[in-house]
Design an enzyme around this catalytic site. Structure first.
Site, short mmCIF file in Angstrom:
data_model
loop_
_atom_site.label_atom_id
_atom_site.label_comp_id
_atom_site.label_asym_id
_atom_site.label_seq_id
_atom_site.Cartn_x
_atom_site.Cartn_y
_atom_site.Cartn_z
N GLY A 17 63.90 -62.58 42.88
CA GLY A 17 62.74 -61.69 42.35
C GLY A 17 63.39 -60.13 42.70
O GLY A 17 62.77 -59.60 43.18
N ARG A 20 62.41 -55.74 40.28
CA ARG A 20 61.45 -54.48 40.55
C ARG A 20 60.79 -54.86 41.79
O ARG A 20 61.04 -55.61 42.85
CB ARG A 20 60.37 -54.69 39.43
CG ARG A 20 59.43 -55.93 39.41
CD ARG A 20 58.84 -55.78 37.95
NE ARG A 20 58.36 -57.52 37.68
CZ ARG A 20 57.43 -57.85 38.02
NH1 ARG A 20 56.31 -57.18 38.35
NH2 ARG A 20 56.96 -58.99 37.82
N ASN A 93 62.39 -63.51 47.87
CA ASN A 93 61.39 -62.57 47.86
C ASN A 93 60.36 -62.82 46.88
O ASN A 93 58.97 -62.40 46.76
CB ASN A 93 62.05 -61.22 47.70
CG ASN A 93 61.23 -60.37 47.01
OD1 ASN A 93 60.25 -59.53 47.62
ND2 ASN A 93 61.56 -59.90 45.77
N SER A 145 53.52 -62.27 54.17
CA SER A 145 52.59 -61.22 53.89
C SER A 145 51.50 -61.10 55.24
O SER A 145 51.36 -62.22 55.75
CB SER A 145 51.64 -61.45 52.55
OG SER A 145 50.65 -60.75 52.76
N TYR A 158 46.95 -67.69 47.84
CA TYR A 158 48.14 -66.83 48.08
C TYR A 158 48.30 -66.87 49.75
O TYR A 158 49.35 -67.20 50.28
CB TYR A 158 47.89 -65.28 47.84
CG TYR A 158 49.04 -64.31 48.03
CD1 TYR A 158 50.09 -64.31 47.41
CD2 TYR A 158 48.74 -63.54 49.07
CE1 TYR A 158 51.26 -63.44 47.88
CE2 TYR A 158 49.81 -62.44 49.47
CZ TYR A 158 50.73 -62.44 48.65
OH TYR A 158 51.89 -61.58 48.95
N ALA A 160 47.63 -69.32 51.94
CA ALA A 160 47.87 -70.69 52.20
C ALA A 160 49.52 -70.60 51.92
O ALA A 160 50.15 -71.34 52.68
CB ALA A 160 47.06 -71.79 51.32
N LYS A 162 51.67 -68.33 51.92
CA LYS A 162 52.44 -67.31 52.62
C LYS A 162 52.55 -67.92 54.22
O LYS A 162 53.34 -67.89 54.91
CB LYS A 162 51.70 -65.82 52.73
CG LYS A 162 52.17 -65.47 51.28
CD LYS A 162 53.77 -65.04 51.02
CE LYS A 162 53.95 -64.33 49.65
NZ LYS A 162 55.38 -64.10 49.44
N ILE A 191 51.97 -52.43 50.51
CA ILE A 191 53.26 -51.74 50.16
C ILE A 191 53.23 -51.17 48.67
O ILE A 191 52.54 -51.84 47.81
CB ILE A 191 54.59 -52.71 49.94
CG1 ILE A 191 54.72 -53.38 51.35
CG2 ILE A 191 55.96 -52.18 49.67
CD1 ILE A 191 55.14 -52.41 52.49
#
Ligand code: NAP
Length: 250
Positions: A17, A20, A93, A145, A158, A160, A162, A191
């Site tokens: 990834g 961008r 990433n 995260s 999300y 769970a 990470k 970010i």
């Protein structure tokens, strides 16, 4: 210690990834430190081409890959290994979100986020460690995260995925330490990326007020932590989570 601009000289690194956002900043920082970088994108070849053409140094490549699909991962790693002749680093990433409060969260949205973020990291790590174990050297950095630690309403899936990556990283670090492979996580806070571009100045100021260092992070803030974890400067670190969040959570 190696000079700035040479900290990753000739290291062959794959970044998932990289077309961008944070991934792009990581790819740029690695190339600036002398790495040969292969990076992937999911569906935006034009952004990936633009990144590729902007990089300093030679021998970089970009490829399409869906990290949730084993065949896609297998194909891309085979191509990169053939071209690079080995792999010194991997940055997991690529990641997705599909937010909804628990009561309304669809099973398929839970599965999609966990399959992409957690299983994708598993598949790519498994593919990367083969050549690394052979070479008895390598560093893997997983982007998690702050949400893995703080939790967040609407992000059960999300969080769970990470938190799962962080547990998996510690287990992999223990399994692979005897082969001198290191695995660590970088856990970014808030970010500024494409996502935050759509926020108004007022909304951004409100977020910044909650952050002790009074600003949103940048892709470069995260990228510098990744450079460190891929470099020999961090040779005694494994199984760790490096928080890059301006003090938002500690
Ligand atoms: P982003 O701007 O949405 O970029 C996501 C990248 O992942 C893109 O390159 C995208 O490719 C790729 N991708 C998406 N689905 C994929 C799949 N199934 N297979 C392979 N590649 C895929 O994301 P970001 O905000 O930079 O976040 C990067 C990482 O940091 C993620 O893991 C995210 O969870 C984490 N993070 C972000 C923040 C933040 O505030 N932004 C905070 C904490 C953690 P295309 O361009 O082709 O779509």
């Amino acid at each position: 210690m190696k000079a700035v601009g040479e900290r990753l000289k000739d290291k062959r690194v794959l970044v998932t990834g990289g077309s961008r956002g944070i991934g792009r900043a990581i790819v740029e920082a690695l190339a600036q430190e002398g790495s040969k970088v292969a990076f992937t994108y999911a569906s935006r070849p034009e952004s990936a081409e633009e990144v590729l053409n902007s990089l300093p140094g030679q021998g970089h490549m970009c490829l399409q890959m869906d990290i949730s699909q084993p065949e896609s991962v297998e194909q891309v790693f085979a191509q990169v290994l053939e071209s690079f002749g080995g792999l010194d680093g991997l940055v997991n990433n690529a990641g997705v979100t599909k937010d909804q409060l628990l009561l309304r969260m669809k099973d398929e949205d839970f599965d999609w986020v966990v399959n992409t973020n957690l299983k994708g990291t598993f598949l790519c790590s498994k593919a990367a460690i083969k050549p690394m174990m052979k070479a008895r050297s390598g560093s893997i950095v997983n982007i998690t995260s702050v949400i893995a630690h703080s939790g967040n309403p609407g992000q059960v899936n999300y969080a769970a995925s990470k938190a799962g990556i962080e547990g998996m990283t510690r287990s992999m670090a223990l399994e692979l330490a005897s082969r001198s492979l290191r695995l660590n996580c970088v856990a970014p806070g808030f970010i500024a990326t494409d996502m935050t571009d759509s926020l108004t100045e007022e909304q951004k100021n409100k977020i910044a007020e909650r952050i002790p260092l009074s600003r949103l992070g940048t892709g470069q803030d995260v990228a510098q932590a990744v450079v460190y974890l891929l470099s020999e400067e961090s040779s005694y670190l494994t199984g760790q989570v490096l928080h890059v969040n301006g003090g938002l959570y500690m």
